[in-house]
Design an enzyme around this catalytic site. Structure first.
Site, short mmCIF file in Angstrom:
data_model
loop_
_atom_site.label_atom_id
_atom_site.label_comp_id
_atom_site.label_asym_id
_atom_site.label_seq_id
_atom_site.Cartn_x
_atom_site.Cartn_y
_atom_site.Cartn_z
N ASP A 106 0.81 0.81 9.37
CA ASP A 106 0.73 0.56 7.92
C ASP A 106 0.40 -0.90 7.66
O ASP A 106 0.21 -1.30 6.52
CB ASP A 106 2.05 0.92 7.23
N ASP A 156 1.26 13.38 8.29
CA ASP A 156 2.17 12.24 8.38
C ASP A 156 3.52 12.69 8.92
O ASP A 156 3.85 13.90 8.93
CB ASP A 156 2.33 11.64 6.97
C1 DGJ Z 1 3.09 6.42 5.71
C2 DGJ Z 1 1.65 6.29 6.08
O1 DGJ Z 1 1.51 5.47 7.19
C3 DGJ Z 1 0.89 5.75 4.88
O2 DGJ Z 1 -0.46 5.55 5.20
C4 DGJ Z 1 1.03 6.70 3.72
O3 DGJ Z 1 0.38 7.91 4.01
C5 DGJ Z 1 2.49 6.93 3.42
N1 DGJ Z 1 3.23 7.31 4.58
C6 DGJ Z 1 2.67 7.98 2.36
O4 DGJ Z 1 3.97 8.30 2.15
#
Ligand code: DGJ
Length: 730
Positions: free
Chosen positions: A542, A473
């Site tokens: 997201d 991430d």
């Molecule tokens: C952002 C990501 O897009 C999410 O899927 C998740 O992993 C969060 N970060 C976790 O902090």
């Protein structure tokens, strides 16, 4: 001989050779200009060497049917790769400031070579140089014949006394001559990624760019369609699809001049990036990848998908793992019991892997919220007292592989790492620290930080060799940007940051060549073919609301193959579980849901859906994509995948938020063999449901399906409903 004398002699020889070459070029090339050809199955790029020794792009477009006609393509109107400071008055491809302060670059042709790298691939490299200064530029063109894809990049090097300052350094410059130009761009924000917009280009400059550094594609993607003469649709029109393989700041420039010629310049963004290049070192730009189609956007996407699966995406020809992720189900609020309960859920779904997300690490400052612990990659002993090994084992006992989330480039101000290495962080001197999601970015340019990141993964994988998946991430962009390591060369920062990321990935991939790693940047903030060389898939957004995902995934599927587009079923959105599942199935299926909150029927449905997906995923992952009805044009989206043998296809139909009495016409299918019969079966139905679709169980010829089509919305239809059909050749 002193070093200084030797250097001067080298420069003199270099300059003399340049003058000689220019003279030879001038005399030998009088009359018909010698040509250099870069060919794919359907496209042709022609360069000519002018009487002045300069390299010109004489043609790019549809390949003439008779090679004898190529000689007619002699235009010397557009210099191929234009240096700033000489005669040209529009955007340059390259701008340098020499050691003596001279801000100009004159590039003449020196030589070229074309090497066959296989049946399908040939590489042409063209050497240009300045006749007065020891600077040379190499233009590379890799032509992938059968997929009509050209990958082009540039190398710059010099032998000057002091570092050369580079202030523009395009990966590619292309010229077009059409009567009109239409650009389809893809942009948005967090949760609204990849929204497609099309507009006609007008005189002047249109720029698509990013200055975000990391997570660079959050607002705009370095990917576009460019149509010539009139807008293209899925099946008609002449265009290129282009994309830059670079995970950092990018700049795609489209400039129409006073004679209606268009020059398209793609590369790293020169913004705040005057790059100091020492003598003898090579500056290599990322690749610009483009494909030509005269059969609309659908063909262009299929060209890119096929090429990417074979050549660019990590293990692009290999199956992917279905998974259950816990982020949307628990956020950071979990413990061992909760995770074991989630493993049970994953087992009930029948997926291959459980992916543990953010919140599993940190002891002095546990990761219970987003203010702490990034950088302290030790398991949280309170939350998970039995350690990761225990979790991997518990997952294994349920026949599940285990994967884990990391955000290796980041650091929390509340972390032990911050206390130990305040100098490992990108931040401006004499300014307040600038946080985004309460975190800072590590100075990855510093080799010690690169070691730290490499070791973090290497140690984790050595201690837990059964870890089968990583989610990488990156939840913030760069602001307050200053590298303590680079000292006076801050102009190199944006470029060297991304290059450093790739260096770490190179090292990791040497040791772990096939470990699946998902590329994520707080949603789809980092998606490009530069990254996908090292990553097996990406997280598009997201936003997992089923309706929104139709558009977001549609956007990405224009440029990236379905097996890279992680598409998860979650509880976000008001649509039925079936709709959300059908939407997730168009990409790489996963789940991010609390299974225990599903009803027994929903679990039965989901388990059957996973089985179905496993059965048909070969067609989805490795087949050709045909977009049949765009959600941008109607209140529905229809797409299908057809395997290479054209004996199997999967069709997805999503009805969106339509209004009362909205009529949906028949849908013409694509990609089938007209002379063969296909049996149609509705699949992924709710438990015990039988299809009421009138075509269910019927057979038609491919010709009929492609010319007459199917009524996919018969009878009473409801908004936000969906259907999946399997077509099998009889
Ligand atoms: C952002 C990501 O897009 C999410 O899927 C998740 O992993 C969060 N970060 C976790 O902090």
């Amino acid at each position: 001989m002193s070093k200084e004398k030797n250097r001067k002699r080298c420069i003199a020889v270099f300059v003399l050779m340049g003058m000689l070459i220019t003279l030879i070029s001038r005399s030998a090339f009088a009359g018909n200009a010698p040509q250099l050809l870069v060919e794919t199955k359907n496209s042709l790029l022609v360069f000519s060497i002018g009487g002045n020794g300069k390299l010109y792009q004489s043609y790019f477009g549809q390949k003439p049917g008779h090679a004898t006609d190529y000689a007619l393509l002699q235009s010397t109107r557009h210099e191929a790769y234009i240096g700033a400071g000489m005669g040209d008055l529009f955007e340059p491809a390259i701008r340098v400031i020499h050691a003596d302060g001279n801000p100009s670059l004159d590039l003449v042709y020196v030589s070229h070579k074309t090497e066959k790298k296989g049946d399908d691939l040939s590489l042409t490299s063209i050497r240009l140089k300045d006749p007065k200064y020891p600077v040379e530029v190499l233009l590379h063109f890799a032509a992938y014949f059968k997929d009509d894809v050209i990958k082009t990049w540039t190398e710059i090097r010099h032998q000057e006394k002091k570092p050369l300052t580079l202030s523009n350094y395009a990966s590619s410059m292309l010229h077009f001559e059409a009567s009109k130009y239409w650009l389809s761009q893809f942009d948005g924000d967090y949760m609204t990624e990849m929204r497609m917009k099309e507009s006609q280009l007008t005189t002047g400059i249109k720029v698509l760019d990013s200055k975000l550094g990391t997570r660079a594609h959050m607002y705009r993607a370095p990917a576009f369609f460019l149509s010539f003469n009139k807008p293209s649709d899925e099946n008609n029109g002449e265009l290129i699809a282009g994309t830059l393989a670079w995970s950092g700041n990018f700049q795609c420039t489209f400039e129409i001049d006073q004679q209606n010629s268009l020059r398209v310049i793609n590369g790293m963004n020169p913004y705040a990036s005057e790059y100091k290049l020492p003598a003898g070192k090579t500056f290599e730009t990322p690749a610009f990848i483009f494909t030509y189609s005269n059969k609309g956007k659908g063909q262009a996407s299929r060209n890119l998908h096929r090429w990417a699966r074979q050549y660019e995406v990590l293990d692009g020809d290999q199956p992917r793992l279905t998974l259950l992720n816990n982020w949307e189900a628990t956020h950071m609020d979990f413990n061992e019991n909760v995770l074991v309960e989630l493993f049970e859920g994953a087992k009930q779904l029948g997926v291959d892997l459980f992916l543990l997300d953010d919140g599993w690490f940190g002891n002095k400052y546990p990761r219970d919220g987003d203010k702490t612990a990034l950088g302290d990659w030790q398991v949280d002993k309170k939350k998970l007292p039995s350690g990761l090994g225990h979790l991997v084992k518990e997952a294994g006992n349920r026949n599940l592989k285990f994967g884990i989330w990391l955000e290796p480039e980041m650091i929390s101000p509340k972390s032990e790492l911050y206390e130990q290495h305040p100098d490992w962080i990108l931040k401006l001197p004499n300014r307040e620290e600038s946080y985004s999601r309460n975190q800072l970015v590590l100075d990855l340019i510093n080799p010690k930080v690169q070691d730290f990141v490499f070791n973090l993964l290497n140690d984790l994988l050595t201690e837990n060799p059964d870890i089968a998946f990583i989610k990488w991430d990156c939840n913030r962009m760069l602001t307050n940007t200053y590298s303590p390591f680079l000292k006076e060369n801050q102009g190199n920062l944006f470029i060297d940051y991304t290059k450093s990321l790739y260096q770490v990935m190179e090292r990791l991939r040497k040791k772990y060549p096939h470990l699946p790693i998902m590329l994520c940047a707080g949603g789809g903030g980092r998606v490009d073919y530069g990254g996908l060389k090292y990553f097996s898939e990406f997280w598009p957004s997201d936003n997992t609301d089923g309706l929104e995902r139709v558009f977001i995934q549609w956007g990405y599927l224009n440029f990236f193959p379905s097996l890279t587009v992680s598409s998860h079923v979650t509880s976000m959105g008001k649509q039925s579980l079936k709709f959300r599942t059908d939407v997730a199935m168009m990409g790489k299926l996963g789940y991010d849901i609390r299974v225990k909150n599903l009803s027994p029927d929903e679990i039965r449905f989901s388990n059957a859906a996973v089985q179905t997906y496993k059965r048909i995923s070969e067609v989805i992952w490795f087949g050709d994509l045909y977009r049949l009805v765009s959600p941008y044009e109607e209140n529905r989206a229809v797409l299908m995948y057809v395997n290479e043998a054209r004996n199997k296809a999967v069709l997805f139909s999503y009805l969106l938020n339509f209004r009362r009495k909205e009529y949906m016409g028949k849908v013409l299918l694509s990609g089938l063999d007209p002379d063969k019969r296909y049996k149609i079966k509705e699949i992924n139905l709710l438990p015990d449901a039988v299809s009421t679709h009138p075509d269910n169980g019927k057979s038609y010829t491919g010709d009929y399906l492609m010319k007459v089509g199917l009524n996919l919305s018969p009878g009473k239809i409801s908004p936000l409903s969906s259907a999946v059909f399997e077509l099998v050749m009889e």
